[in-house]
Design an enzyme around this catalytic site. Structure first.
Site, mmCIF file in Angstrom:
data_model
loop_
_atom_site.group_PDB
_atom_site.id
_atom_site.type_symbol
_atom_site.label_atom_id
_atom_site.label_comp_id
_atom_site.label_asym_id
_atom_site.label_seq_id
_atom_site.Cartn_x
_atom_site.Cartn_y
_atom_site.Cartn_z
ATOM 1 N N TYR A 56 0.818 -1.142 -0.033
ATOM 2 C CA TYR A 56 -0.014 0.046 0.111
ATOM 3 C C TYR A 56 0.810 1.152 0.256
ATOM 4 O O TYR A 56 0.653 2.161 -0.720
ATOM 5 C CB TYR A 56 -1.065 0.044 1.032
ATOM 6 C CG TYR A 56 -1.915 1.392 1.290
ATOM 7 C CD1 TYR A 56 -2.774 1.439 0.598
ATOM 8 C CD2 TYR A 56 -1.207 2.239 2.109
ATOM 9 C CE1 TYR A 56 -3.399 2.667 0.642
ATOM 10 C CE2 TYR A 56 -2.213 3.359 2.366
ATOM 11 C CZ TYR A 56 -3.312 3.620 1.733
ATOM 12 O OH TYR A 56 -3.772 4.858 1.639
ATOM 13 N N LYS A 106 1.556 4.238 -2.846
ATOM 14 C CA LYS A 106 1.265 5.682 -2.644
ATOM 15 C C LYS A 106 2.603 6.415 -2.998
ATOM 16 O O LYS A 106 2.468 7.765 -3.311
ATOM 17 C CB LYS A 106 0.956 5.854 -1.306
ATOM 18 C CG LYS A 106 -0.711 5.248 -1.100
ATOM 19 C CD LYS A 106 -1.539 5.694 -1.993
ATOM 20 C CE LYS A 106 -3.159 5.392 -1.622
ATOM 21 N NZ LYS A 106 -4.148 6.095 -2.406
HETATM 22 N N1 LIG Z 1 -8.797 7.049 5.162
HETATM 23 C C1 LIG Z 1 -7.374 7.148 5.387
HETATM 24 O O1 LIG Z 1 -7.011 7.078 6.687
HETATM 25 C C2 LIG Z 1 -6.468 7.230 4.342
HETATM 26 C C3 LIG Z 1 -5.275 7.855 4.520
HETATM 27 C C4 LIG Z 1 -4.416 8.167 3.389
HETATM 28 C C5 LIG Z 1 -4.997 8.196 2.169
HETATM 29 N N2 LIG Z 1 -6.085 7.620 1.685
HETATM 30 C C6 LIG Z 1 -6.583 7.432 0.416
HETATM 31 O O2 LIG Z 1 -7.770 8.036 0.251
HETATM 32 C C7 LIG Z 1 -8.457 7.434 -0.835
HETATM 33 C C8 LIG Z 1 -10.032 7.423 -0.552
HETATM 34 O O3 LIG Z 1 -9.833 6.562 0.588
HETATM 35 P P1 LIG Z 1 -11.201 6.710 1.738
HETATM 36 O O4 LIG Z 1 -10.469 6.670 3.118
HETATM 37 O O5 LIG Z 1 -12.068 7.594 1.293
HETATM 38 O O6 LIG Z 1 -11.667 5.109 1.675
HETATM 39 P P2 LIG Z 1 -13.189 4.394 1.571
HETATM 40 O O7 LIG Z 1 -14.101 5.236 2.398
HETATM 41 O O8 LIG Z 1 -13.094 3.066 1.658
HETATM 42 O O9 LIG Z 1 -13.582 5.053 -0.255
HETATM 43 C C9 LIG Z 1 -12.798 4.271 -1.014
HETATM 44 C C10 LIG Z 1 -13.778 4.752 -2.286
HETATM 45 O O10 LIG Z 1 -12.951 3.840 -3.304
HETATM 46 C C11 LIG Z 1 -13.898 3.162 -4.159
HETATM 47 N N3 LIG Z 1 -13.427 1.787 -4.571
HETATM 48 C C12 LIG Z 1 -12.909 1.107 -4.009
HETATM 49 N N4 LIG Z 1 -12.460 -0.010 -4.862
HETATM 50 C C13 LIG Z 1 -12.916 0.393 -6.119
HETATM 51 C C14 LIG Z 1 -12.988 -0.151 -7.541
HETATM 52 N N5 LIG Z 1 -12.379 -1.364 -7.592
HETATM 53 N N6 LIG Z 1 -13.462 0.339 -8.506
HETATM 54 C C15 LIG Z 1 -13.962 1.783 -8.255
HETATM 55 N N7 LIG Z 1 -14.019 2.211 -6.826
HETATM 56 C C16 LIG Z 1 -13.546 1.580 -5.972
HETATM 57 C C17 LIG Z 1 -15.159 2.789 -2.890
HETATM 58 O O11 LIG Z 1 -16.354 3.004 -3.581
HETATM 59 P P3 LIG Z 1 -17.148 1.456 -3.912
HETATM 60 O O12 LIG Z 1 -16.822 0.600 -2.688
HETATM 61 O O13 LIG Z 1 -18.345 1.920 -4.163
HETATM 62 O O14 LIG Z 1 -16.640 1.031 -5.169
HETATM 63 C C18 LIG Z 1 -15.010 4.026 -2.175
HETATM 64 O O15 LIG Z 1 -15.579 5.278 -2.876
HETATM 65 C C19 LIG Z 1 -7.842 6.119 -1.082
HETATM 66 O O16 LIG Z 1 -6.926 6.483 -2.129
HETATM 67 C C20 LIG Z 1 -6.825 5.940 0.029
HETATM 68 O O17 LIG Z 1 -5.780 5.309 -0.146
HETATM 69 C C21 LIG Z 1 -6.919 7.362 2.852
#
Ligand SMILES: NC(=O)c1ccc[n+]([C@@H]2O[C@H](COP(=O)([O-])OP(=O)(O)OC[C@H]3O[C@@H](n4cnc5c(N)ncnc54)[C@H](OP(=O)(O)O)[C@@H]3O)[C@@H](O)[C@H]2O)c1
Length: 256
Positions: A150, A154
């Site tokens: 992961y 990133k």
């Molecule tokens: N939360 C954290 O602490 C954090 C920290 C650093 C970076 N990030 C990054 O922020 C971004 C958003 O994450 P989040 O925290 O908002 O997570 P989240 O709540 O799990 O949202 C992830 C989104 O990605 C979509 N997704 C997952 N697999 C997919 C696929 N195969 N095709 C199309 N869409 C897909 C999901 O929608 P569906 O399930 O409806 O497809 C959902 O809308 C990610 O890139 C993550 O790595 C998150």
């Protein structure tokens, strides 16, 4: 008509981006797999004075990115901003987890980001300013044991964003890498990280604050945006400390 396309818009940071963009009067194309969540979100945004279109798609499918942009072209829309945000991760020692899981993370967090960016840059109106935000992570700043693939994915997003930002400067394209730290979303349960979240609950940021910082930074053409003081300090320490200190320290955050 100009549109902002948000991937991963059904939940978390992507959904917060959709709300933030709508508040600012930006028309939206929302992409994720969960059709019902996208429909709900479109309904939530229906009282804003913006156009909202949804497209349910699995971005792990290599042919889907082209299809999305063909659909956009057929409708005569112009995407002038791409928020390349969908991403997944999971927790555990590298060799103890199935290879397929690692490859899924790599396909969504890297291949799909590159495919979307490429389609966007080649299908949008080159005569106007364009905006590209890629969601990386503070995990991009250092290797993290138990999140090896992961965080490497990133680091790729961060490096890729910085390189194309330079290439695209003369073409009036703003490129920003958003590097959130722990953010309170649904990311952690499917990643098997409930215990990690509990341990680090005090450091979690709200998705709305992260998305707002990301959008502000993109509109100001920032190279990277790292929301939150603790995350900024973490970035500084990862940049200036040797791996022999940084890697064990990172490991402690994720050790459960
Ligand atoms: N939360 C954290 O602490 C954090 C920290 C650093 C970076 N990030 C990054 O922020 C971004 C958003 O994450 P989040 O925290 O908002 O997570 P989240 O709540 O799990 O949202 C992830 C989104 O990605 C979509 N997704 C997952 N697999 C997919 C696929 N195969 N095709 C199309 N869409 C897909 C999901 O929608 P569906 O399930 O409806 O497809 C959902 O809308 C990610 O890139 C993550 O790595 C998150």
């Amino acid at each position: 008509m100009n549109y902002t396309l948000v991937t991963g818009a059904s939940k978390g940071i992507g959904k917060a981006f959709a709300h933030e963009c709508a508040e600012r009067g930006m028309n939206l194309i929302l992409v994720a797999r969960s059709q019902h969540l996208l429909e709900e979100l479109a309904k939530e945004l229906s009282n804003k004075n913006v156009q909202v279109h949804i497209h349910s798609a699995d971005l792990l499918d290599h042919s889907v990115h082209k299809k999305i942009f063909n659909w956009i072209k057929e409708n005569g829309w112009n995407v002038n901003m791409l928020i390349n945000n969908a991403g997944i991760g999971f927790h555990g020692n590298f060799n103890e987890k199935p290879l397929e899981k690692h490859l899924e993370v790599m396909h969504l967090n890297m291949d799909s980001v590159v495919r979307m960016a490429h389609e966007f840059l080649n299908h949008s109106d080159k005569n106007q300013r364009r905006y590209l935000l890629n969601t990386a992570s503070t995990g991009a700043f250092q290797p993290v044991p138990t999140m090896a693939v992961y965080c490497a994915s990133k680091s790729f997003v961060l490096s890729f964003s910085k390189a194309i930002r330079f290439e695209l400067k003369k073409q009036n394209v703003y490129v920003t890498a958003l590097c959130p730290g722990g953010t309170d979303t649904e990311f952690f349960a499917p990643a098997g990280m409930e215990k990690v979240v509990k341990k680090n609950a005090a450091f979690m940021m709200k998705a709305e604050i992260v998305a707002k910082a990301g959008l502000d930074g993109l509109l100001k053409n920032r190279n990277t945006v790292t929301p939150g003081l603790i995350n900024k300090l973490g970035k500084l320490s990862a940049t200036f400390s040797p791996d022999s200190l940084v890697v064990p320290m990172a490991s402690r955050f994720f050790d459960v």
